[in-house]
Write a protein that holds these residues in place. Structure first.
Motif, PDB file in Angstrom:
ATOM      1  N   VAL A   1       3.462 -43.402 -51.617  1.00  0.00           N
ATOM      2  CA  VAL A   1       2.261 -42.947 -52.330  1.00  0.00           C
ATOM      3  C   VAL A   1       2.675 -41.864 -53.328  1.00  0.00           C
ATOM      4  O   VAL A   1       3.204 -40.828 -52.926  1.00  0.00           O
ATOM      5  CB  VAL A   1       1.218 -42.380 -51.354  1.00  0.00           C
ATOM      6  CG1 VAL A   1      -0.004 -41.870 -52.123  1.00  0.00           C
ATOM      7  CG2 VAL A   1       0.803 -43.436 -50.348  1.00  0.00           C
ATOM      8  N   PRO A   2       2.467 -42.075 -54.631  1.00  0.00           N
ATOM      9  CA  PRO A   2       2.910 -41.100 -55.635  1.00  0.00           C
ATOM     10  C   PRO A   2       1.981 -39.891 -55.709  1.00  0.00           C
ATOM     11  O   PRO A   2       1.226 -39.714 -56.660  1.00  0.00           O
ATOM     12  CB  PRO A   2       2.904 -41.905 -56.933  1.00  0.00           C
ATOM     13  CG  PRO A   2       1.827 -42.920 -56.723  1.00  0.00           C
ATOM     14  CD  PRO A   2       1.861 -43.268 -55.255  1.00  0.00           C
ATOM     15  N   SER A   3       2.044 -39.057 -54.685  1.00  0.00           N
ATOM     16  CA  SER A   3       1.214 -37.852 -54.636  1.00  0.00           C
ATOM     17  C   SER A   3       2.033 -36.736 -53.994  1.00  0.00           C
ATOM     18  O   SER A   3       2.607 -36.934 -52.914  1.00  0.00           O
ATOM     19  CB  SER A   3      -0.051 -38.111 -53.822  1.00  0.00           C
ATOM     20  OG  SER A   3      -0.748 -36.903 -53.591  1.00  0.00           O
ATOM     21  N   PRO A   4       2.128 -35.557 -54.635  1.00  0.00           N
ATOM     22  CA  PRO A   4       2.943 -34.471 -54.075  1.00  0.00           C
ATOM     23  C   PRO A   4       2.542 -34.083 -52.657  1.00  0.00           C
ATOM     24  O   PRO A   4       3.405 -33.841 -51.808  1.00  0.00           O
ATOM     25  CB  PRO A   4       2.704 -33.312 -55.054  1.00  0.00           C
ATOM     26  CG  PRO A   4       2.305 -33.961 -56.335  1.00  0.00           C
ATOM     27  CD  PRO A   4       1.543 -35.192 -55.942  1.00  0.00           C
ATOM     28  N   ALA A   5       1.239 -34.028 -52.383  1.00  0.00           N
ATOM     29  CA  ALA A   5       0.793 -33.617 -51.044  1.00  0.00           C
ATOM     30  C   ALA A   5       1.239 -34.631 -49.998  1.00  0.00           C
ATOM     31  O   ALA A   5       1.701 -34.257 -48.914  1.00  0.00           O
ATOM     32  CB  ALA A   5      -0.724 -33.453 -51.027  1.00  0.00           C
ATOM     33  N   PHE A   6       1.105 -35.911 -50.292  1.00  0.00           N
ATOM     34  CA  PHE A   6       1.491 -36.944 -49.334  1.00  0.00           C
ATOM     35  C   PHE A   6       2.997 -36.931 -49.098  1.00  0.00           C
ATOM     36  O   PHE A   6       3.456 -36.993 -47.952  1.00  0.00           O
ATOM     37  CB  PHE A   6       1.050 -38.321 -49.841  1.00  0.00           C
ATOM     38  CG  PHE A   6      -0.375 -38.651 -49.517  1.00  0.00           C
ATOM     39  CD1 PHE A   6      -0.688 -39.484 -48.475  1.00  0.00           C
ATOM     40  CD2 PHE A   6      -1.409 -38.103 -50.256  1.00  0.00           C
ATOM     41  CE1 PHE A   6      -2.010 -39.783 -48.164  1.00  0.00           C
ATOM     42  CE2 PHE A   6      -2.730 -38.392 -49.959  1.00  0.00           C
ATOM     43  CZ  PHE A   6      -3.032 -39.230 -48.910  1.00  0.00           C
ATOM     44  N   ARG A   7       3.754 -36.882 -50.171  1.00  0.00           N
ATOM     45  CA  ARG A   7       5.200 -36.961 -50.032  1.00  0.00           C
ATOM     46  C   ARG A   7       5.776 -35.740 -49.330  1.00  0.00           C
ATOM     47  O   ARG A   7       6.646 -35.856 -48.460  1.00  0.00           O
ATOM     48  CB  ARG A   7       5.837 -37.140 -51.416  1.00  0.00           C
ATOM     49  CG  ARG A   7       5.597 -38.526 -51.976  1.00  0.00           C
ATOM     50  CD  ARG A   7       6.170 -38.720 -53.366  1.00  0.00           C
ATOM     51  NE  ARG A   7       6.122 -40.126 -53.748  1.00  0.00           N
ATOM     52  CZ  ARG A   7       6.430 -40.590 -54.952  1.00  0.00           C
ATOM     53  NH1 ARG A   7       6.799 -39.760 -55.916  1.00  0.00           N
ATOM     54  NH2 ARG A   7       6.363 -41.879 -55.206  1.00  0.00           N
ATOM     55  N   SER A   8       5.292 -34.556 -49.685  1.00  0.00           N
ATOM     56  CA  SER A   8       5.855 -33.351 -49.066  1.00  0.00           C
ATOM     57  C   SER A   8       5.406 -33.209 -47.617  1.00  0.00           C
ATOM     58  O   SER A   8       6.168 -32.742 -46.770  1.00  0.00           O
ATOM     59  CB  SER A   8       5.457 -32.109 -49.870  1.00  0.00           C
ATOM     60  OG  SER A   8       4.054 -31.933 -49.910  1.00  0.00           O
ATOM     61  N   THR A   9       4.180 -33.627 -47.304  1.00  0.00           N
ATOM     62  CA  THR A   9       3.728 -33.578 -45.914  1.00  0.00           C
ATOM     63  C   THR A   9       4.534 -34.544 -45.064  1.00  0.00           C
ATOM     64  O   THR A   9       4.952 -34.213 -43.940  1.00  0.00           O
ATOM     65  CB  THR A   9       2.232 -33.909 -45.819  1.00  0.00           C
ATOM     66  OG1 THR A   9       1.498 -32.950 -46.583  1.00  0.00           O
ATOM     67  CG2 THR A   9       1.754 -33.864 -44.378  1.00  0.00           C
ATOM     68  N   SER A  10       4.771 -35.743 -45.589  1.00  0.00           N
ATOM     69  CA  SER A  10       5.601 -36.710 -44.873  1.00  0.00           C
ATOM     70  C   SER A  10       7.003 -36.160 -44.657  1.00  0.00           C
ATOM     71  O   SER A  10       7.581 -36.294 -43.571  1.00  0.00           O
ATOM     72  CB  SER A  10       5.659 -38.024 -45.657  1.00  0.00           C
ATOM     73  OG  SER A  10       6.495 -38.962 -45.026  1.00  0.00           O
ATOM     74  N   LEU A  11       7.552 -35.507 -45.685  1.00  0.00           N
ATOM     75  CA  LEU A  11       8.884 -34.918 -45.566  1.00  0.00           C
ATOM     76  C   LEU A  11       8.913 -33.839 -44.487  1.00  0.00           C
ATOM     77  O   LEU A  11       9.856 -33.766 -43.687  1.00  0.00           O
ATOM     78  CB  LEU A  11       9.307 -34.321 -46.910  1.00  0.00           C
ATOM     79  CG  LEU A  11      10.643 -33.572 -46.932  1.00  0.00           C
ATOM     80  CD1 LEU A  11      11.787 -34.528 -46.608  1.00  0.00           C
ATOM     81  CD2 LEU A  11      10.877 -32.908 -48.286  1.00  0.00           C
ATOM     82  N   GLY A  12       7.881 -33.002 -44.447  1.00  0.00           N
ATOM     83  CA  GLY A  12       7.828 -31.948 -43.437  1.00  0.00           C
ATOM     84  C   GLY A  12       7.792 -32.501 -42.029  1.00  0.00           C
ATOM     85  O   GLY A  12       8.485 -32.000 -41.125  1.00  0.00           O
TER      86      GLY A  12
END
Length: 707
Positions: free
Chosen positions: A306-317
Motif C-alpha cells: 500500500v503506497p502510504s507512509p503510515a501503512f508502510r512505516s507501521t508495518s515496518l515497526g
C-alpha cells in the motif's frame, strides 16, 4: 564441546549451542537491550503523527503545490475557530480573544503566516464564530506536533464565554493519535496482569510463566530502539510503536508457550540433560516457531504494497518487533531454559504436573473428534459460514470526526464550524490551477450540484491560483467523495483537487484498489511457506483456507457491530455506519499473522507424529491435539483477553481492532485449530500428507521429528 546424543537439525544444533553458552548469549542480549533500550525513551517524540495519505495521489500533489505557492496554506495548515453563543465578532471580549489567538499563532515557529477572519468567508453569517487560518512553516508531521503543543495554550486564551478550539487536519490527527495512545496504554496496563494470571494457570509455575514476559520485554525494548534509529532516516508512524508493543506481547507469549511447554515435556521424566532437552525442543518446537515467524513477516510485509507512509512505516515497526522476538525465542529463551533446568518449575502451584507433555483433556477431545468428525466439523463450518456472510455487505470509509472523543479540541471546533458555516465547511476542497484557468475552474466548481459555495481565486507564486470550494455534504459522506470525482472530470486538465477530504478520499481509493493484491499475496505466500514446512500441499492449502474463513467471520461480526451498531452502547462508541477503510488491509494482515501461529503449531506437531508413527493418520491427528491443544487454548485465551481490553477502551479505532482481532483469534483457536482442522486431518487420512514426487527435487526436505 560434544554434540547432543540425539540427531537434530540446524535449529536443534543452534539450541544446543545457545544452551551451552548461556553467558555469551545473555551478554549479547544485555548489550542489545541496554544499547537499544537507551534509545527507546526517545522514540515516542520522534515518531510521525501524520502520513495517512496515498503517496503520489492527486491530492498530495495539490498539497505540495499549495504549500509551495501559497506559503503553507495546504492540508496541514492550522485552523482555529473562535466562537461564542452570546457574543458576536464585534463584541470587545470577542475581539480581545481574536487578537490574542492571532498573536499566539504569529509567535510560533511552526506558523508561516496568519490569515485573519474575513466577512463572508471565515466569519459566520450570524457573526458568532470566526475562523483563523495559520499556514504551515513545516512538514505535515511537524505540524501535527505543533498542534500537540498549541491546542492547550490556544484553548486557555478563551475568556468571558468566548471559546477557542484548534481543529482541521493537524488538530484532528493530534487528538486522534493522543486518544489512541492513551487508550492503548490503558489497555496494556490492564492486559499485563491478566496475561500473567493466564500464564500461571497454563504453566502452574511463576518462573515458567515469567519467561514469555521476559521474551516480550527483550523484543519490545530492542524494537523501540530500532524504531528511533529508523526515524533518523525516514518518518515512521506513531502507530508503529503501539502495534509493535501488541505484537511483541502476542508473539512473545505464543512462542514462549510452545517452546517452554515442549521443553518441560522433553526434560522432566527423561534421561536427557537440560542442554539436550533444549536441543530436542528447538528441533521440533523451535523449527515450528521459525516457520511461524517467517509467515508472520510475510503477512506484514504485504501491507507495504500500500503506497502510504503510515501503512508502510507501521508495518515496518511491527516487523521489527517480530524479528527481535523471534531472535530472542531462538537464542535467549533456550539459553535461559538450559540454565534453569529443573528450576523452571520453581514456585509451582499445586496442580502442576512437570512431566506432563500431553494434555489428557486435549487427547480426549481429539478422540471425540476422531469418532464423530462430521457432527462437529459440519457444525463448526456452518457457524463460520453464517458469521462470514455479512462480510459481502461490509462498507468501508475513512474515519469521520466520530473517532475523536467529544470533549477534544478538534471535535468541539469541528462541531462549531459545521453549526456556524454548514455541513461541508469542515471539509473544504482546495483546487489549485494555473492563473489563466482559475476563473474556469471556479465556474466549473460553482456549477457542480455538490458544491455549496466557491471562494474567489487567490493568486500565488509560480503563476498558480487557489480556489476553495465548500461541499454541500459532510466530509465523511459518500456523496462528498462522488463530488470530488465529478470535479476532477469537469475541471480544466491542469487543475488539481486537494484538501483533507480529498486526501482521505484518495487514500480510501488506494486501499480499495490494493486490498485484493495484499490479500492475494498474503494467501499465496502463506500457502507456499506452509507447503515447504509441512511437505504436504493438501493440508497446507486447507490450513490457509480455514484461516481465511475465520478471518471472514471476524469481519462479518465487525459489520454487525461497527456498521449496523449492534452492541454499540455496551462497547461505548458512536457508530459511523461503516468500518474504517484501513481495516480490511491492516487487520487482515494482522489476523492472518497471529492465526498462522496456531496453524503452524498444530500442523507441525501433526507432521512430527506422522513421521514418528511411520504414516499413521490417527496418531498424527491425536498426537497433535494432545501435544498442542493446551498450548493453543492458553495462547488463544491470552490473546482474546488482551484484545477485549482494547475493545473496551477509548476511541473507536482501538475498539475496532479489539473486536475484530479478538473475535478472529477466538474463532480461529476454538473452531478452526481445535475443531475444524483436526476433523479435516481425520477425514483426509493419508491424503492430508500427500506429497507429489516432482516436488522432491524442487523444495528442501523439512522434518519436525528427531532420532
Amino acid at each position: 564441546m560434544s554434540g547432543p546424543r540425539l540427531q537434530v537439525g540446524a535449529i536443534g544444533r543452534l539450541g544446543f549451542w545457545t544452551a551451552g553458552h548461556f553467558r555469551i548469549v545473555a551478554a549479547a542480549w544485555v548489550v542489545v537491550a541496554v544499547g537499544l533500550g537507551f534509545l527507546a525513551p526517545r522514540v515516542e517524540q520522534a515518531l510521525s503523527g501524520a502520513g495517512w495519505e496515498a503517496t503520489g495521489s492527486e491530492s498530495v500533489q495539490a498539497r505540495q503545490l499549495i504549500d509551495k505557492g501559497f506559503n503553507g496554506l495546504g492540508t496541514y495548515g492550522l485552523t482555529v475557530v473562535v466562537h461564542a453563543p452570546d457574543k458576536t465578532v464585534s463584541d470587545p471580549a470577542f475581539e480581545r480573544v481574536l487578537r490574542r489567538v492571532q498573536d499566539k499563532l504569529k509567535s510560533d515557529r511552526a506558523v508561516a503566516t496568519v490569515v485573519p477572519p474575513r466577512a463572508g468567508v471565515s466569519i459566520s453569517p450570524d457573526r458568532h464564530a470566526a475562523v483563523i487560518q495559520a499556514s504551515a512553516a513545516r512538514d505535515e508531521n511537524d505540524m501535527v506536533r505543533a498542534a500537540d503543543e498549541l491546542k492547550g495554550p490556544l484553548a486557555r486564551l478563551g475568556s468571558s464565554g468566548v471559546r477557542v478550539n484548534l481543529t482541521g487536519a493537524a488538530g484532528m490527527w493530534s487528538d486522534f493519535n493522543q486518544a489512541n495512545k492513551s487508550a492503548m496504554m490503558k489497555s496494556e496496563l490492564i492486559s499485563w496482569p491478566i496475561t500473567l494470571a493466564i500464564l500461571v494457570l497454563a504453566f502452574g509455575s511463576l518462573v515458567a510463566a515469567g519467561l514469555p514476559l521476559m521474551l516480550t520485554i527483550a523484543g519490545l525494548v530492542a524494537a523501540a530502539g530500532s524504531l528511533w534509529l529508523g526515524t533518523q532516516i525516514a518518518d515512521i508512524s506513531i502507530w508503529s510503536m503501539n502495534f509493535a508493543l501488541m505484537f511483541a506481547l502476542a508473539l512473545g507469549i505464543d512462542y514462549a508457550l510452545f517452546i517452554v511447554y515442549r521443553f518441560r515435556g522433553a526434560f522432566f521424566g527423561s534421561k536427557l540433560s537440560a542442554q539436550e532437552a533444549v536441543a530436542a525442543t528447538m528441533d521440533t518446537a523451535g523449527k515450528a516457531v521459525l516457520f511461524s515467524g517467517v509467515t508472520v513477516l510475510i503477512s506484514l510485509s504485504a501491507v507495504m504494497l500500500v503506497p502510504s507512509p503510515a501503512f508502510r512505516s507501521t508495518s515496518l515497526g511491527i516487523m521489527l518487533s517480530v524479528v527481535f522476538v523471534l531472535a530472542a525465542a531462538l537464542t535467549l529463551l533456550p539459553a535461559a531454559l538450559a540454565k534453569l533446568g529443573p528450576r523452571v518449575d520453581r514456585f509451582a502451584v499445586p496442580w502442576v504436573h512437570p512431566g506432563e507433555h500431553h494434555s489428557p483433556r486435549s487427547a480426549a477431545w481429539g478422540e471425540r473428534l476422531w469418532h464423530q468428525p462430521l457432527r462437529y466439523g459440519l457444525a463448526a463450518l456452518a457457524l463460520l459460514v453464517v458469521l462470514a456472510l455479512p462480510v459481502f455487505s461490509l462498507k468501508t470509509a475513512m474515519p469521520s470526526i466520530k473517532v475523536v472523543p467529544p470533549g477534544d479540541n478538534s471535535r468541539q471546533g469541528y462541531d462549531a464550524v459545521q453549526k456556524a458555516f454548514g455541513p461541508g465547511s469542515t471539509g473544504p476542497l482546495q483546487i489549485v490551477a494555473p492563473r489563466a484557468e482559475a476563473a474556469q475552474a471556479a465556474a466549473a466548481a460553482q456549477r457542480d450540484r455538490g458544491i455549496a459555495r466557491v471562494m474567489s481565486p487567490l493568486p500565488g507564486a509560480g503563476g498558480m491560483a487557489l480556489v476553495q470550494a465548500i461541499p454541500t455534504t459532510p466530509p465523511s459522506a459518500t456523496a462528498t467523495g462522488t463530488t470530488i470525482d465529478r470535479l476532477r472530470v469537469a475541471l480544466p486538465q491542469a487543475a488539481l483537487v486537494g484538501g483533507p477530504v480529498a486526501e482521505s478520499h484518495d487514500l480510501q481509493a488506494t486501499l480499495s484498489a490494493k486490498a485484493p493484491l495484499v490479500i492475494g499475496v498474503v494467501l499465496g505466500l502463506s500457502f507456499l511457506l506452509l507447503m515447504v514446512a509441512l511437505q504436504a500441499p493438501v493440508i497446507a492449502l486447507l490450513g490457509v483456507v480455514t484461516n481465511l474463513l475465520a478471518t471472514a467471520a471476524a469481519f462479518g461480526v465487525a459489520k454487525w457491530v461497527f456498521q449496523d451498531g449492534v452492541g454499540h452502547s455496551v462497547l461505548g462508541f458512536e457508530p459511523q455506519g461503516f468500518l474504517d477503510a484501513w481495516g480490511p488491509v491492516f487487520f487482515f494482515a494482522m489476523i492472518f499473522a497471529i492465526s498462522m501461529d496456531y496453524t503452524v503449531f498444530l500442523l507441525s506437531s501433526a507432521k512430527e507424529h506422522w513421521e514418528r508413527s511411520g504414516g499413521d493418520a490417527k496418531a498424527a491427528m491425536l498426537g497433535s491435539m494432545a501435544s498442542t491443544g493446551r498450548v493453543i487454548f492458553a495462547a488463544g485465551a491470552i490473546m482474546v483477553a488482551v484484545f477485549v481490553t482494547f475493545a473496551l477502551s477509548g476511541p473507536l479505532p482501538p475498539k475496532e481492532m479489539g473486536v475484530i482481532l479478538g473475535v478472529a483469534v477466538l474463532l480461529d483457536a476454538a473452531l478452526v485449530r481445535l475443531l475444524l482442522l483436526p476433523v479435516m486431518l481425520r477425514l483426509l487420512g493419508r491424503w492430508a500428507w500427500y506429497w507429489p514426487k516432482p516436488l522432491d527435487r524442487l523444495l528442501p526436505d523439512v522434518r519436525f521429528g528427531h532420532a
